[in-house]
Design a protein around this motif. Structure first.
Motif, PDB file in Angstrom:
ATOM      1  N   ASN A  93       0.986  -0.766  -0.014  1.00  0.00           N
ATOM      2  CA  ASN A  93      -0.256   0.223  -0.023  1.00  0.00           C
ATOM      3  C   ASN A  93       0.828   1.309   0.118  1.00  0.00           C
ATOM      4  O   ASN A  93       0.206   1.917  -0.150  1.00  0.00           O
ATOM      5  CB  ASN A  93      -0.879  -0.336   1.298  1.00  0.00           C
ATOM      6  CG  ASN A  93      -2.124  -1.168   0.718  1.00  0.00           C
ATOM      7  OD1 ASN A  93      -2.182  -0.944   0.009  1.00  0.00           O
ATOM      8  ND2 ASN A  93      -2.511  -1.302   2.126  1.00  0.00           N
ATOM      9  N   SER A 113       3.375   1.859  -5.712  1.00  0.00           N
ATOM     10  CA  SER A 113       2.284   2.564  -7.040  1.00  0.00           C
ATOM     11  C   SER A 113       1.599   0.826  -6.694  1.00  0.00           C
ATOM     12  O   SER A 113       0.833   1.393  -7.472  1.00  0.00           O
ATOM     13  CB  SER A 113       3.265   2.476  -8.376  1.00  0.00           C
ATOM     14  OG  SER A 113       4.120   3.902  -8.411  1.00  0.00           O
ATOM     15  N   ALA A 138      -0.467   0.487  -4.687  1.00  0.00           N
ATOM     16  CA  ALA A 138      -2.086   0.753  -4.689  1.00  0.00           C
ATOM     17  C   ALA A 138      -2.604   1.231  -5.953  1.00  0.00           C
ATOM     18  O   ALA A 138      -3.840   2.081  -5.851  1.00  0.00           O
ATOM     19  CB  ALA A 138      -1.407   1.612  -3.081  1.00  0.00           C
ATOM     20  N   LYS A 139      -2.355   1.885  -6.742  1.00  0.00           N
ATOM     21  CA  LYS A 139      -2.709   2.873  -7.757  1.00  0.00           C
ATOM     22  C   LYS A 139      -2.857   2.318  -8.890  1.00  0.00           C
ATOM     23  O   LYS A 139      -3.391   2.692  -9.758  1.00  0.00           O
ATOM     24  CB  LYS A 139      -1.253   3.306  -8.133  1.00  0.00           C
ATOM     25  CG  LYS A 139      -0.916   4.693  -7.113  1.00  0.00           C
ATOM     26  CD  LYS A 139       0.421   5.590  -7.875  1.00  0.00           C
ATOM     27  CE  LYS A 139       0.728   6.504  -6.404  1.00  0.00           C
ATOM     28  NZ  LYS A 139       1.774   6.649  -7.114  1.00  0.00           N
ATOM     29  N   GLY A 140      -2.663  -0.299  -8.262  1.00  0.00           N
ATOM     30  CA  GLY A 140      -3.236  -0.285  -9.316  1.00  0.00           C
ATOM     31  C   GLY A 140      -1.760  -0.419 -10.462  1.00  0.00           C
ATOM     32  O   GLY A 140      -2.042  -1.568 -11.593  1.00  0.00           O
ATOM     33  N   GLU A 141      -0.694  -0.537 -10.201  1.00  0.00           N
ATOM     34  CA  GLU A 141       0.400  -0.547 -11.341  1.00  0.00           C
ATOM     35  C   GLU A 141       0.680  -2.275 -10.822  1.00  0.00           C
ATOM     36  O   GLU A 141       0.185  -2.954 -10.730  1.00  0.00           O
ATOM     37  CB  GLU A 141       1.427  -0.144 -10.677  1.00  0.00           C
ATOM     38  CG  GLU A 141       2.624  -0.130 -11.497  1.00  0.00           C
ATOM     39  CD  GLU A 141       4.057   0.549 -11.650  1.00  0.00           C
ATOM     40  OE1 GLU A 141       4.294   0.106 -10.276  1.00  0.00           O
ATOM     41  OE2 GLU A 141       4.435   1.188 -12.077  1.00  0.00           O
TER      42      GLU A 141
END
Lengths: 142, 309
Positions: free
Chosen positions: B77, B80, B82-85
């Motif tokens: 988390n 990146s 957590a950003k959906g990478e």
């Protein structure tokens, strides 16, 4: 129904009735550019019913997936109106994006662009193994 | 040739390469200062998408003790992710900075996706309930240092053999040695998966037995490999509660075992080995944990192609 014979191309015959559509999809033939005859539910002495595909003027199609989708089908390559080659279908050693991994713990369930790759594990039982998680899938009833 | 390779499962190393790694690990154990600058200027990236204490610390300690540096995350988390990478994009980016990467991921096969996306060596530090090859290196090094080799061993594996990735990797690795026999001790629900039973054991004609009771087989074992029933692998809490205390190794049961039997455990343990067993000279799980760092030092050096005069 009568469809004329072709001078040059591929004839995929004795396809299990109902699977022709799927085969045509996987062969990735450009249906806008090529002349294709696709007959569904034709009568067959051997099988009762069958599908049949004739592709005119195309002979260089990747047919590896065919052994997996329908091992009973027969493939003839036609040149000058005559059969110049009969292709024996075999189970492909590796298939990409044909079988989907159903293991919810497999990385392919979350990694969008990862190709679904399966390797032949046992030809007799028609079982394939997922490249990533080793999940075994039987293609016997597919 | 191990240089530049990714290690995703034990079969990525030949038995000859395993011996090379263990020989080097033995040299490191004998004289750690000699290797203190082996990886000067090298960077290890640790990508831990799932909690870990031993594996992450031992990899970090391994690299630092070789003189290298470590970057990474232990909490997805905070990255990146957590950003959906995607895993593929993450590893491609990290390969721009690091020389070698270690990945732990809850999804099976995630390190393979990473390895397929970069030329940098990627080490699988545990992928879901699938494989854990560097724990196997630890296990094998511990066995080799005590028994001198692996041939003709009778190895009992006990507990969660279904989701226990260390079990799957260890069976795969040991399946290549002559005369090895397995006794698989587990409840019906936690038996080894099909790809291990059929794909490894049956395919290679390796003798194995599946039993439910530990006591009856203890006298015949050279190695007893205990595992934890892993709460995090169950979709259903009730199943976990029902199965978690099925096997507990205690001093009384140890009396049934032969005097040279090794007790191994990948750790962490919950209560499958009673604390009273710790003082038994046959209990080697903490020695195993220590060997883990040394064998990872050896592996990092081999994958980076570093030799010390």
């Amino acid at each position: 129904m009568i469809v004329n014979s072709i001078e040059r191309g591929i004839v995929i015959d004795h396809i299990t009735a109902g699977t022709g559509n799927r085969i045509l999809d996987y062969l990735k033939i450009d249906t806008k550019k090529n002349t294709i005859a696709f007959i569904m539910n034709a009568t067959s002495k051997k099988h009762g019913r069958k599908d049949l595909i004739k592709i005119e003027n195309v002979t260089d199609v990747d047919l590896t997936v065919l052994g997996l989708l329908d091992p009973n089908a027969t493939v003839n390559i036609i040149e000058n109106g005559k059969i110049v080659k009969k292709i024996n279908l075999e189970l492909p050693k590796t298939v990409t994006n044909v079988i989907k991994c159903k293991n919810p713990r497999c990385v392919t369930s979350v990694e969008r662009n990862a190709p679904h790759i399966f390797h032949l594990m046992d030809a007799q039982t028609r079982e394939y193994r997922c490249e990533y998680c080793d999940e075994i899938v039987s293609m016997k009833n597919e | 040739m191990l240089k530049g390779k990714s290690i995703l499962e034990p079969m990525d190393m030949t038995t000859a390469e395993l011996e090379e790694i263990f020989d080097l690990a033995d040299e490191i154990i004998a004289n750690p200062p000699r290797f203190a600058h082996a990886c000067d200027g090298k960077l290890l990236a640790t990508l831990f998408y799932e909690p870990s204490t031993r594996t992450r610390f031992s990899f970090e300690a391994a690299m630092l003790r070789l003189g290298g540096q470590v970057i990474g995350f232990s909490e997805p988390n905070s990255s990146s992710v957590a950003k959906g990478e995607s895993i593929a994009d993450t590893i491609r980016t990290i390969a721009c900075y690091a020389d070698i990467a270690v990945m732990r991921h809850p999804k099976e096969g995630a390190p393979r996706v990473a390895a397929n996306s970069t030329d940098m060596p990627v080490i699988n530090a545990g992928d879901g309930g699938h494989q854990h090859p560097t724990q196997t290196l630890t296990d094998l090094l511990t066995i080799r240092r005590r028994k001198g080799g692996f041939e003709n061993l009778t190895v009992g594996l006990c507990g969660d053999l279904k989701f226990g990735r260390t079990v799957h990797s260890l069976i795969k690795a040991l399946s290549r040695y002559a005369g090895v026999k397995f006794v698989l001790i587990s409840p019906e629900e936690l038996r080894v998966p099909d790809y291990v039973r059929r794909g490894v054991l049956e395919a290679n004609n390796i003798p194995f037995r599946e039993v439910k009771k530990m006591q009856e087989v203890l006298p015949e074992l050279d190695v007893l490999y205990m595992t934890r029933v892993q709460r995090e692998r169950f979709f259903n809490e009730d199943d976990y509660i029902r199965l978690k205390d099925r096997y507990i190794l205690d001093a009384e049961k140890m009396q049934l075992a032969n005097e040279n039997m090794m007790v191994l455990h990948p750790l962490p343990r919950v209560n499958e080995i009673a604390v009273e067993v710790d003082s038994d000279p046959r209990a080697l799980y903490f020695e195993q944990a220590k060997n883990g760092m040394f064998v990872r030092m050896a592996l990092i050096m081999k994958l980076l192609g570093i030799e010390v005069e």
